[in-house]
Design an enzyme around this catalytic site. Structure first.
Site, PDB file in Angstrom:
ATOM      1  N   LYS A   1      20.109  20.433 -62.742  1.00  0.00           N
ATOM      2  CA  LYS A   1      20.981  21.472 -62.190  1.00  0.00           C
ATOM      3  C   LYS A   1      21.013  21.452 -60.659  1.00  0.00           C
ATOM      4  O   LYS A   1      20.150  20.881 -59.999  1.00  0.00           O
ATOM      5  CB  LYS A   1      20.570  22.846 -62.724  1.00  0.00           C
ATOM      6  CG  LYS A   1      20.922  22.978 -64.203  1.00  0.00           C
ATOM      7  CD  LYS A   1      20.782  24.372 -64.743  1.00  0.00           C
ATOM      8  CE  LYS A   1      21.332  24.454 -66.171  1.00  0.00           C
ATOM      9  NZ  LYS A   1      21.184  25.795 -66.770  1.00  0.00           N
TER      10      LYS A   1
ATOM     11  N   ARG B   1      15.276  22.629 -72.736  1.00  0.00           N
ATOM     12  CA  ARG B   1      16.623  22.119 -73.025  1.00  0.00           C
ATOM     13  C   ARG B   1      16.909  20.993 -72.048  1.00  0.00           C
ATOM     14  O   ARG B   1      16.962  21.210 -70.836  1.00  0.00           O
ATOM     15  CB  ARG B   1      17.652  23.243 -72.891  1.00  0.00           C
ATOM     16  CG  ARG B   1      19.069  22.848 -73.281  1.00  0.00           C
ATOM     17  CD  ARG B   1      20.012  24.045 -73.184  1.00  0.00           C
ATOM     18  NE  ARG B   1      21.362  23.704 -73.608  1.00  0.00           N
ATOM     19  CZ  ARG B   1      22.310  23.227 -72.791  1.00  0.00           C
ATOM     20  NH1 ARG B   1      22.032  23.044 -71.509  1.00  0.00           N
ATOM     21  NH2 ARG B   1      23.519  22.935 -73.253  1.00  0.00           N
TER      22      ARG B   1
END
Length: 303
Positions: free
Chosen positions: A241, A281
């Site tokens: 991210k 995840r």
């Protein structure tokens, strides 16, 4: 150090009749986005004219399972900041055939990454057992009833707004709003909504990168253990991210793209595990599995 049996019953998750046991060790959720515009793997499993490449996506999902993924999370609508919503029918077209194909090939748990009740129902009918809702039951009032009807487990995430209104993780935060308090209160309300609809199999996700500044993401990562007071398994979705790219950028150089954020991802996943994460995840399942192995070995040696 707590033993396996010290973890509450909430760490035994019923996923439409299949038990996910999170009492002993963390597990990995592998990501498969059948989208043209997701921030990292957008277009990877899409042919010309946005037609999903189901065979390639299926093979990738099976490879993630061979690498150790316990759950495969399939998404058909990008939730990156600024992403435009797509019609429900298109999201179903992208995801449901793949879920059906994957269900015929494996007994691994399948999650549908959606906030839409119609998509969730079609996905569950095709073989999904978990619903991963980025909105924590705040975008679609009909979704909780669908999850209850099929006894699907739910992943409830914090997000302050829909993706099309969201900004990338930039800047520094104001001390006037405490991100830990904000996320905790939001997830408490999401849990209450789920319980009101008779849903007890709940996983919570603080929503790294969703409407949070760089500083807020790191504050949340470092204090993720405070969310354990909600007594629900924690999912950490930090894979590649943008908030990771900001701190690894060279001076006066652009922020590294997602393809260059693997090392930073593994560092963040390690911190999340040390702060109580039960599910990671990840795009890079094998690397995440190795990260879990090191953390667990360290815990065992110091017990």
């Amino acid at each position: 150090m707590k033993s396996v049996t010290d973890k509450p019953d909430q760490y035994l998750i019923n996923c439409s009749g299949v038990t996910l046991d999170l009492r002993k060790a963390p597990v990995v959720m592998g990501i498969v986005n059948v989208t043209p515009d997701s921030f990292y793997d957008g277009g990877m499993f899409v042919q010309k004219k946005d037609k999903p490449d189901y065979d390639r996506a299926l093979n990738h999902a099976l490879q993630l399972i061979r690498s150790g993924a316990t759950i495969i999370d399939i998404g058909g609508e990008s939730s990156r900041p600024g992403a435009e919503p797509i019609p429900t029918e298109e999201e179903i077209r992208r995801t449901v055939p793949l879920i059906g194909m994957l269900r015929k090939k494996t007994d691994a748990l399948i999650s549908i990454d959606t906030w839409k009740s119609e998509v969730a129902e079609a996905a569950i009918r095709a073989g999904a057992q978990l619903v991963n809702d980025i909105s924590g039951f705040t975008f679609d009032a009909d979704l909780p009833e669908i999850c209850r009807k099929y006894q699907a487990a739910v992943i409830l995430m914090h997000t302050p707004t829909k993706p099309q209104s969201m900004q990338w993780s930039t800047g520094t935060s104001s001390t006037s709003n405490d991100i830990i308090t904000t996320v905790t209160a939001y997830l408490q309300r999401s849990i209450l909504t789920a319980r009101h609809h008779g849903i007890n199999d709940i996983i919570i996700d603080p929503g790294f990168g969703f409407g949070k500044t760089v500083e807020e993401n790191y504050r949340l990562l470092g204090a993720m253990n405070k969310l354990q007071k909600l007594q629900r398994p924690l999912l950490a979705g930090v894979s590649r991210k943008s908030f990771l790219g900001h701190v690894i950028a060279e001076p006066r150089q652009p922020t590294p793209p997602p393809s260059e954020r693997l090392s930073a991802t593994l560092a963040a996943e390690t911190i999340a595990l040390l702060n109580g994460a039960s599910i990671i995840r990840a795009h890079d399942v094998k690397a995440a599995m190795q990260t879990i192995a090191v953390v667990m070995a360290s815990r065992a040696a110091s017990a």
